[in-house]
Design a protein around this motif. Structure first.
Motif, PDB file in Angstrom:
ATOM      1  N   ILE A 150      62.744  63.195  50.162  1.00  0.00           N
ATOM      2  CA  ILE A 150      61.964  62.625  51.573  1.00  0.00           C
ATOM      3  C   ILE A 150      60.725  61.806  50.855  1.00  0.00           C
ATOM      4  O   ILE A 150      60.325  60.798  51.270  1.00  0.00           O
ATOM      5  CB  ILE A 150      61.302  63.985  52.136  1.00  0.00           C
ATOM      6  N   GLU A 151      60.232  62.438  49.453  1.00  0.00           N
ATOM      7  CA  GLU A 151      59.276  61.497  48.826  1.00  0.00           C
ATOM      8  C   GLU A 151      59.613  60.209  48.348  1.00  0.00           C
ATOM      9  O   GLU A 151      58.972  59.105  48.602  1.00  0.00           O
ATOM     10  CB  GLU A 151      58.658  62.327  47.584  1.00  0.00           C
ATOM     11  N   LEU A 152      61.002  60.330  48.033  1.00  0.00           N
ATOM     12  CA  LEU A 152      61.517  58.741  47.641  1.00  0.00           C
ATOM     13  C   LEU A 152      61.487  57.871  48.549  1.00  0.00           C
ATOM     14  O   LEU A 152      61.247  56.886  48.346  1.00  0.00           O
ATOM     15  CB  LEU A 152      62.958  59.316  47.029  1.00  0.00           C
ATOM     16  N   LEU A 153      61.958  58.544  50.040  1.00  0.00           N
ATOM     17  CA  LEU A 153      62.048  57.689  51.223  1.00  0.00           C
ATOM     18  C   LEU A 153      60.673  57.155  51.777  1.00  0.00           C
ATOM     19  O   LEU A 153      60.630  56.106  52.016  1.00  0.00           O
ATOM     20  CB  LEU A 153      62.763  58.508  52.385  1.00  0.00           C
ATOM     21  N   ARG A 154      59.776  58.137  51.517  1.00  0.00           N
ATOM     22  CA  ARG A 154      58.552  57.624  51.703  1.00  0.00           C
ATOM     23  C   ARG A 154      57.780  56.608  51.013  1.00  0.00           C
ATOM     24  O   ARG A 154      57.204  55.366  51.419  1.00  0.00           O
ATOM     25  CB  ARG A 154      57.301  58.999  51.775  1.00  0.00           C
ATOM     26  N   ARG A 155      58.169  56.651  49.751  1.00  0.00           N
ATOM     27  CA  ARG A 155      57.740  55.568  48.714  1.00  0.00           C
ATOM     28  C   ARG A 155      58.277  54.300  49.320  1.00  0.00           C
ATOM     29  O   ARG A 155      57.897  53.331  49.131  1.00  0.00           O
ATOM     30  CB  ARG A 155      57.757  55.971  47.340  1.00  0.00           C
ATOM     31  N   THR A 156      59.690  54.175  49.443  1.00  0.00           N
ATOM     32  CA  THR A 156      60.203  53.164  49.738  1.00  0.00           C
ATOM     33  C   THR A 156      59.863  52.520  50.944  1.00  0.00           C
ATOM     34  O   THR A 156      59.714  51.148  50.997  1.00  0.00           O
ATOM     35  CB  THR A 156      61.875  53.478  49.948  1.00  0.00           C
ATOM     36  N   ASP A 157      59.776  53.317  51.938  1.00  0.00           N
ATOM     37  CA  ASP A 157      59.289  52.774  53.331  1.00  0.00           C
ATOM     38  C   ASP A 157      58.098  52.218  53.182  1.00  0.00           C
ATOM     39  O   ASP A 157      57.655  51.039  53.595  1.00  0.00           O
ATOM     40  CB  ASP A 157      59.044  54.067  54.098  1.00  0.00           C
ATOM     41  N   LEU A 158      56.812  52.703  52.270  1.00  0.00           N
ATOM     42  CA  LEU A 158      55.504  52.222  51.979  1.00  0.00           C
ATOM     43  C   LEU A 158      55.678  50.608  51.378  1.00  0.00           C
ATOM     44  O   LEU A 158      55.011  49.716  51.623  1.00  0.00           O
ATOM     45  CB  LEU A 158      54.830  53.101  51.180  1.00  0.00           C
ATOM     46  N   GLU A 159      56.669  50.771  50.314  1.00  0.00           N
ATOM     47  CA  GLU A 159      57.067  49.579  49.765  1.00  0.00           C
ATOM     48  C   GLU A 159      57.566  48.451  50.650  1.00  0.00           C
ATOM     49  O   GLU A 159      57.111  47.345  50.402  1.00  0.00           O
ATOM     50  CB  GLU A 159      57.970  49.870  48.360  1.00  0.00           C
ATOM     51  N   LEU A 160      58.347  48.711  51.453  1.00  0.00           N
ATOM     52  CA  LEU A 160      59.169  47.933  52.481  1.00  0.00           C
ATOM     53  C   LEU A 160      57.939  47.602  53.490  1.00  0.00           C
ATOM     54  O   LEU A 160      57.795  46.160  53.611  1.00  0.00           O
ATOM     55  CB  LEU A 160      59.946  48.397  53.222  1.00  0.00           C
ATOM     56  N   GLU A 161      56.821  48.181  54.012  1.00  0.00           N
ATOM     57  CA  GLU A 161      55.783  47.859  54.732  1.00  0.00           C
ATOM     58  C   GLU A 161      54.941  46.801  54.009  1.00  0.00           C
ATOM     59  O   GLU A 161      54.462  46.190  54.406  1.00  0.00           O
ATOM     60  CB  GLU A 161      55.083  49.224  54.991  1.00  0.00           C
ATOM     61  N   ARG A 162      54.625  47.067  52.693  1.00  0.00           N
ATOM     62  CA  ARG A 162      53.644  46.248  51.966  1.00  0.00           C
ATOM     63  C   ARG A 162      54.312  44.832  51.799  1.00  0.00           C
ATOM     64  O   ARG A 162      53.691  43.740  51.713  1.00  0.00           O
ATOM     65  CB  ARG A 162      53.662  46.747  50.435  1.00  0.00           C
ATOM     66  N   ARG A 163      55.613  44.501  51.686  1.00  0.00           N
ATOM     67  CA  ARG A 163      56.400  43.436  51.757  1.00  0.00           C
ATOM     68  C   ARG A 163      56.429  42.457  52.880  1.00  0.00           C
ATOM     69  O   ARG A 163      56.560  41.399  52.843  1.00  0.00           O
ATOM     70  CB  ARG A 163      57.717  43.633  51.575  1.00  0.00           C
ATOM     71  N   ARG A 164      56.177  43.190  54.061  1.00  0.00           N
ATOM     72  CA  ARG A 164      56.217  42.496  55.351  1.00  0.00           C
ATOM     73  C   ARG A 164      55.114  41.680  55.490  1.00  0.00           C
ATOM     74  O   ARG A 164      53.980  41.487  55.374  1.00  0.00           O
ATOM     75  CB  ARG A 164      56.567  43.523  56.394  1.00  0.00           C
TER      76      ARG A 164
END
Length: 164
Positions: A150-164
């Motif tokens: 879940i922590e890995l998915l949260r970090r991935t989601d935050l990284e994808l949000e920053r790229r948008r």
């Protein structure tokens, strides 16, 4: 932890506390099923220390109880009271409210009890504790693995949000 597992653990804790028995006076079978009293029963030092450990555990003094039980296991390995001390070690370490809670160590104590003292009066309880603790430890490992995912998915989601 699921409610069922908590309820089972609580039931086992209560069953374990209820199995503590006071020392009885030994008797010798005589003719025609009569018994002969051998005199006042005086428990040895190991049995007295286990009883003291039980009192400490009952009063909530888990650290002192654990030290008392461990001393008996270390100092009196061949004494008949030692299986009771090992059971006490496991019980104190398995208690959810204990400041010395350590499920792996409790499981090891119950395993040692079953291995070194097969057929002791705590055999059935130790088997039940060992099974419940095994399930609990498996669930804890699974929970830790899922939290990491879940922590890995949260970090991935935050990284994808920053790229948008």
């Amino acid at each position: 932890m699921s409610r069922t597992l908590r309820a089972l653990l609580a039931a086992l804790l209560l069953a374990g506390c209820a199995t503590s028995r006071a020392a009885t006076r030994p008797t010798v079978p005589g003719p025609a099923a009569a018994t002969i009293e051998l005199g006042p029963f005086r428990p040895g030092p190991a049995a007295r220390q286990v009883a003291y450990g039980d009192e400490l555990a009952e009063r909530g003094e888990a650290r002192e109880a654990l030290l008392t039980y461990e001393r008996v296991v270390r100092d009196y390995p061949a004494d008949p009271a030692t299986p009771g001390a090992l059971y006490g070690v496991g019980r104190v370490q398995a208690s959810a409210a204990s400041p010395v809670r350590n499920y792996r160590a409790a499981q090891a104590a119950f395993t040692r009890l079953l291995t070194e003292y097969p057929g002791s009066r705590w055999d059935a309880d130790a088997r039940a504790w060992k099974a419940v603790l095994g399930d609990l430890l498996t669930r804890e490992e699974e929970t830790a693995r899922l939290r990491a995912q879940i922590e890995l998915l949260r970090r991935t989601d935050l990284e994808l949000e920053r790229r948008r």
